[in-house]
Write an enzyme that holds these catalytic residues in place. Sequence first.
Site, mmCIF file in Angstrom:
data_model
loop_
_atom_site.group_PDB
_atom_site.id
_atom_site.type_symbol
_atom_site.label_atom_id
_atom_site.label_comp_id
_atom_site.label_asym_id
_atom_site.label_seq_id
_atom_site.Cartn_x
_atom_site.Cartn_y
_atom_site.Cartn_z
ATOM 1 N N GLU A 177 0.829 -1.211 0.000
ATOM 2 C CA GLU A 177 0.000 0.000 0.000
ATOM 3 C C GLU A 177 0.862 1.260 0.000
ATOM 4 O O GLU A 177 0.504 2.267 -0.625
ATOM 5 C CB GLU A 177 -0.944 0.003 1.207
ATOM 6 C CG GLU A 177 -1.941 -1.142 1.239
ATOM 7 C CD GLU A 177 -3.056 -1.018 0.213
ATOM 8 O OE1 GLU A 177 -2.964 -0.166 -0.700
ATOM 9 O OE2 GLU A 177 -4.037 -1.788 0.330
ATOM 10 N N ARG A 180 1.811 2.006 -3.445
ATOM 11 C CA ARG A 180 0.704 2.569 -4.222
ATOM 12 C C ARG A 180 0.480 4.054 -3.931
ATOM 13 O O ARG A 180 0.102 4.809 -4.819
ATOM 14 C CB ARG A 180 -0.583 1.806 -3.910
ATOM 15 C CG ARG A 180 -0.625 0.383 -4.426
ATOM 16 C CD ARG A 180 -1.839 -0.336 -3.861
ATOM 17 N NE ARG A 180 -2.063 -1.628 -4.510
ATOM 18 C CZ ARG A 180 -3.069 -2.439 -4.209
ATOM 19 N NH1 ARG A 180 -3.933 -2.094 -3.273
ATOM 20 N NH2 ARG A 180 -3.214 -3.593 -4.836
#
Length: 294
Positions: A177, A180
């Site tokens: 994450e 991202r």
Amino acid sequence: MALSFFFLAISLGSPTAIGDVSFDLSTATKKSYSSFITQLRDALPTQGTVCGIPLLPSTASGSQWFRFFNLTNYNDETVTVAVNVTNVYIVAYRADAVSYFFEDTPAEAFKLIFAGTKTVKLPYSGNYDKLQSVVGKQRDMIELGIPALSSAITNMVYYDYQSTAAALLVLIQCTAEAARYKYIEQQVSSHISSNFYPNQAVISLENKWGALSKQIQIANRTGHGQFENPVELYNPDGTRFSVTNTSAGVVKGNIKLLLYYKASVGSEYDIPTTILHPGAMGMLHNQNGNYVTM
């Protein structure tokens, strides 16, 4: 990308061998963690950019399907993690001579990852909803940070049904994450020696990566920069806001990787698909790319 795998030793500051991106938590600093996340992003293949954001491949196969990174914790315990290049989805990890795969990992992946190890199929998928149900806690009640990641590695090395599920929730957010989103990277890099509970901004970004990726590509295709449908996110204080165009801050300075979006057949927003090795074994088509079902 000519080489299938990369080894970027953050502690040494330069590549030392072909194989993996690595990060030693015992010498972690804000700068070295951010360098690790940047190099993890850079190790992923892309098929160009959309609005200046790297677009992940639509499909991949064989040795091109995965990238790997090593994490070493405070106790000198190391895990090697396999990441699906189409969606930054963690599919398996190795601890010493044992490899652990999520139960929903495609069968072909078992032939491609961690050859020569004892293979264990975990009794749960990598979906956030499933992992949270095993742990008995929502993500906003599970601490993140470098100390939390160090403990998570221990709980991955020494498998336990519930503790390992909690550890994987920490691993996914502190690595995939963070790759991202710049905001999630910054949240973790601000907690090198302490932990924190993820706020609603973090959780909503994690939940909406697929939706944001889709709307950014549609907006770019039309040339007007406007989303077809708004994406609802949360601020750190829990207030809600809508992202409606590619001029929004989350688009211009936060999201760092895009999940490939292919529109329905005949749609004016259709984007050509790039297949890395057509017809080869191990082909995987990404779906929504999120760790949680929305």
